[in-house]
Design an enzyme around this catalytic site. Structure first.
Site, mmCIF file in Angstrom:
data_model
loop_
_atom_site.group_PDB
_atom_site.id
_atom_site.type_symbol
_atom_site.label_atom_id
_atom_site.label_comp_id
_atom_site.label_asym_id
_atom_site.label_seq_id
_atom_site.Cartn_x
_atom_site.Cartn_y
_atom_site.Cartn_z
ATOM 1 C CB ILE A 63 -0.960 -0.019 1.220
ATOM 2 C CG1 ILE A 63 -1.853 1.225 1.264
ATOM 3 C CG2 ILE A 63 -0.238 -0.194 2.540
ATOM 4 C CD1 ILE A 63 -3.010 1.117 2.288
ATOM 5 C CB SER A 64 1.302 4.132 -2.268
ATOM 6 O OG SER A 64 1.311 3.440 -3.489
ATOM 7 C CD GLN A 65 6.531 7.540 2.042
ATOM 8 O OE1 GLN A 65 7.187 7.067 1.108
ATOM 9 N NE2 GLN A 65 6.973 8.508 2.801
#
Ligand code: SAH
Length: 217
Positions: A63-65
């Site tokens: 899950i992207s930052q």
């Protein structure tokens, strides 16, 4: 599925961190403030949900930052009603931010397990994209083109031509370009044949798998 005052408090702190790093668009910040990111992750990792880090989800993906989600969303300059193509649905968190900004989102994911999980999750969360596709992001979705905005959330070794072709004149595409490390790149379509390219900053994404690898499924 629960969102508590404690989670809301943690999100307020996260917003301050993102602002200090340069995410200043109010609409983007208020979307991040409203969306319970912990519910897009495995419950046992909840304590990491509001730290500004990327985190593993199923199928070896991340899950992207939050900073990355905020920064890419800000670069897109989403207006309500924009038709947006997203490559790399993943957990659906970035998708939800776009939907909450009023975009009509068309999203593609090539990992079947993740696709199925997120297809079930998003309607429950109340952030439903217009269309979810299990397939190859390199091809885009020509049947729905052109798009006002295109966002790629995996590291692309090169800029796929079909995606350029599916961008509206005047439209913006944000794409991390590179192999092990990428450069966040903003493409603006000036005319049917003219594209402006702005290289912004270094970033690190999981790879956008190539056609060759796709054949190995
Ligand atoms: N936006 C996501 C980030 C997911 S990581 C989130 O917020 O959770 C990037 C995703 O891109 C992964 O789920 C990966 O499976 C997907 N991906 C990689 N190559 C792809 C391709 N060729 N087409 C579509 N999706 C791809």
């Amino acid at each position: 599925m629960k969102d508590t005052f404690k989670h809301q408090g943690l999100r307020n702190r996260l917003i301050a961190v993102l602002e200090s790093k340069g995410v200043t668009d109010h609409a983007v910040l208020s979307a991040i403030k409203q969306i319970p990111r912990h519910l897009y992750m495995d419950a046992s990792f909840e304590e990491y949900a509001y730290k500004d880090v990327a985190f593993p989800i199923v199928a070896n993906q991340t899950i992207s930052q939050p900073y990355t989600v905020g920064f890419q969303s800000q670069l897109l300059e989403i207006k309500p009603g924009d038709k947006v193509l997203e490559i790399g649905t993943g957990s659906g968190y970035q998708t939800s931010v776009l939907v909450s900004l009023g975009a009509h989102v068309y999203t593609i994911e090539r990992q079947q397990e993740l696709f199925k999980k997120t297809e079930r999750l998003l309607p429950l969360m109340g952030y439903k994209p217009k269309y979810m596709s299990f397939g190859d992001g390199y091809k885009g979705l020509p049947q729905f083109a052109p798009f006002d905005k295109i966002i790629v959330t995996c590291g692309a070794p090169f800029i796929p031509k079909p995606l350029l072709a599916q961008l509206k004149v005047g439209g913006r595409m944000v794409i991390p370009v590179g192999n092990t490390e990428q450069m966040m790149t903003l493409i603006t379509r000036k005319s049917p044949k003219e594209f402006d390219k702005q290289v912004i900053e270094a970033c690190a994404f999981v790879p956008m798998l190539t056609d060759k690898k796709l054949k190995d499924w």
